[in-house]
Scaffold this active site. Structure first.
Site, PDB file in Angstrom:
ATOM      1  N   ASP A 268       0.866  -1.167   0.000  1.00  0.00           N
ATOM      2  CA  ASP A 268       0.000   0.000   0.000  1.00  0.00           C
ATOM      3  C   ASP A 268       0.914   1.232   0.000  1.00  0.00           C
ATOM      4  O   ASP A 268       2.074   1.151   0.389  1.00  0.00           O
ATOM      5  CB  ASP A 268      -0.865  -0.053   1.265  1.00  0.00           C
ATOM      6  CG  ASP A 268      -1.622   1.236   1.483  1.00  0.00           C
ATOM      7  OD1 ASP A 268      -2.207   1.743   0.505  1.00  0.00           O
ATOM      8  OD2 ASP A 268      -1.622   1.734   2.624  1.00  0.00           O
ATOM      9  N   ASP A 270      -0.023   5.185   0.787  1.00  0.00           N
ATOM     10  CA  ASP A 270      -0.171   6.191   1.848  1.00  0.00           C
ATOM     11  C   ASP A 270      -0.320   5.516   3.212  1.00  0.00           C
ATOM     12  O   ASP A 270      -1.229   4.718   3.419  1.00  0.00           O
ATOM     13  CB  ASP A 270      -1.381   7.076   1.554  1.00  0.00           C
ATOM     14  CG  ASP A 270      -1.259   7.742   0.182  1.00  0.00           C
ATOM     15  OD1 ASP A 270      -0.125   7.968  -0.262  1.00  0.00           O
ATOM     16  OD2 ASP A 270      -2.304   8.014  -0.452  1.00  0.00           O
TER      17      ASP A 270
END
Ligand SMILES: [Zn+2]
Length: 437
Positions: A268, A270
């Site tokens: 992932d 952020d």
């Protein structure tokens, strides 16, 4: 398809180790303890994939190479030689071979070790329909390598050497020295074929592949990058030779061939790679979390692919353009590259399901298959890189990441404290790397 291998290099630095052997005959040992010359491994890999018409351009100690390989029958190929009696530059021989090159051909450099899925490379070339396709990859030192800048279609816009001024943020896209080339390029590059090798004012006219042939195609839309995580490394110095030998012995070189199932760590973005700031709209807000580069370096060294999968509804919301997002990702790659880490792929979902906001892009306001927690991005990457999802991981800081990972059949790691039934819980990406085997 014919394959031209440039095997004339003198390899002056590596010859400290092997003073009496031409570079293509330097031995390398595999996991089973079988030792063969580097060029033989490469030719056998080509032959195993149906590429068995080989042309070797040779010069330094060429008799030794010809004696060793002969006409190639012993290893299931036909080999023709072009002996460069006087140095013609690394592309001069192509002009002398022009009548033998009627169709697109592979042009490989014998100075590096590689094991790649050649059919995949050639298919990409045909699909793009260009004159040249360059095999490119991210490396651990893009800041002092030449880099290529391409458009969203993969066409090369700029070819920057390590001395050239480069943009502040750029993709980690390095030319690996393997090419698919249309012979038409030789006719249109401005080199007068009959002049090659002629002596003018005491100088022999040579041709440099990169400078005189390939770079001229930048910005024409006829030369493409083929990004691949497969193994291609230079073995031109004793240190590099040792490193390559170790990788070869450990099976790393062969395992990276995309014909073989890969394993990946999906990351992932952020909150996992960079500081979470809510919707990230401003590139200045993109700041790497501490020790993330070290962690990604460890993933790079582990044999797992490092692939970012990120929801970016800011595109659908009309708050960030594709171009701005690309620039943010260029910043991510540049910052990681400075610390020797790289990403093998970046996938993003630009969609968002809820309509009715000012400034939104209506066609992106859809129920898509890629927005996490759906597994679409992981599945697309699995298709692109031949990934075994059951041998792969997702690492993220949200429930969507864990659910997407589970839906794809991956193992899951949550950065944080919540419980979404993840397999492991960690405080940072750095902590995750101990789970890689
Ligand atoms: Zn989507």
């Amino acid at each position: 398809m014919k394959t031209v291998i440039m095997a004339g290099g003198k390899g002056s630095r590596i010859s400290e180790l092997f003073p009496d052997i031409p570079k293509p005959l330097i031995p390398i040992r595999n996991a089973e303890g079988i030792e063969k010359p580097v060029l033989q491994w490469e030719i056998e890999s080509l032959a195993g994939q149906g590429f068995n018409e080989i042309i070797l351009t040779v010069s330094h100690m060429h008799e030794r190479i010809e004696d060793y390989f002969g006409n190639g029958n012993q290893i299931g190929v036909t080999i023709e030689y072009f002996v460069e009696e006087k140095p013609l530059g690394n592309a001069g021989a192509l002009f002398k071979l022009r009548n033998k090159l009627e169709e697109d051909f592979l042009l490989l450099n014998a100075d590096s070790i590689f094991d790649i899925d050649f059919n995949r490379f050639v298919n990409y070339h045909r699909q793009k329909g260009g004159l040249v396709t360059l095999f490119t990859h991210p490396n651990s030192h893009p800041y002092d390598s030449g880099v290529l800048i391409s458009d969203e279609n993969g066409a090369v816009r700029q070819w920057l050497t390590k001395e050239d001024v480069r943009p502040q943020w750029y993709r980690n896209c390095v030319n690996a020295g393997l090419h698919v080339i249309s012979p038409k390029v030789l006719d249109v590059c401005g080199v007068v074929s009959d002049d090659v090798g002629r002596e003018v004012d005491g100088k022999i006219i040579k041709v440099d592949l990169d400078r005189q042939i390939l770079k001229r195609l930048c910005g024409t839309g006829k030369m493409f990058c083929y990004d691949s995580p497969e193994y291609v490394k230079d073995m031109g110095t004793p240190d590099r030779y040792e490193a390559v030998c170790k990788d070869f012995r450990d099976g790393v070189v062969q395992a990276k061939n995309l014909k073989n199932k890969q394993k990946a760590v999906f990351l992932d973005r952020d909150g996992t790679i960079n500081h979470y700031v809510g919707f990230l709209r401003n590139i200045d807000d993109f700041v790497l979390l501490p020790s993330v580069a070290e962690a990604i370096k460890a993933i790079n060294a582990s044999g797992y692919l490092a692939i970012v999968v990120t929801n970016q509804p800011v595109i659908a919301r009309g708050e960030v353009t594709y171009k701005q997002l690309q620039e943010i990702h260029n910043k991510m790659e540049t910052l990681l590259g400075v610390e020797g880490a790289y990403l093998d792929g970046i996938y993003f979902c630009p969609h968002h399901p809820h309509k009715g906001y000012e400034g939104e892009i209506p066609e992106l306001k859809i129920q898509c298959e890629c927005r996490k927690p759906k597994p679409g991005m992981l599945q697309e990457a699995a298709q692109d890189f031949n990934i075994d999802l059951s041998q792969s991981w997702i690492v993220g800081d949200g429930e969507n990441d864990i659910r997407a990972g589970k839906a794809a059949g991956c193992r899951t790691a949550l950065v944080g404290v919540a419980d979404y039934s993840q397999d492991v819980t960690i405080s940072s990406l750095e902590e995750f790397v101990k789970y890689l085997n």
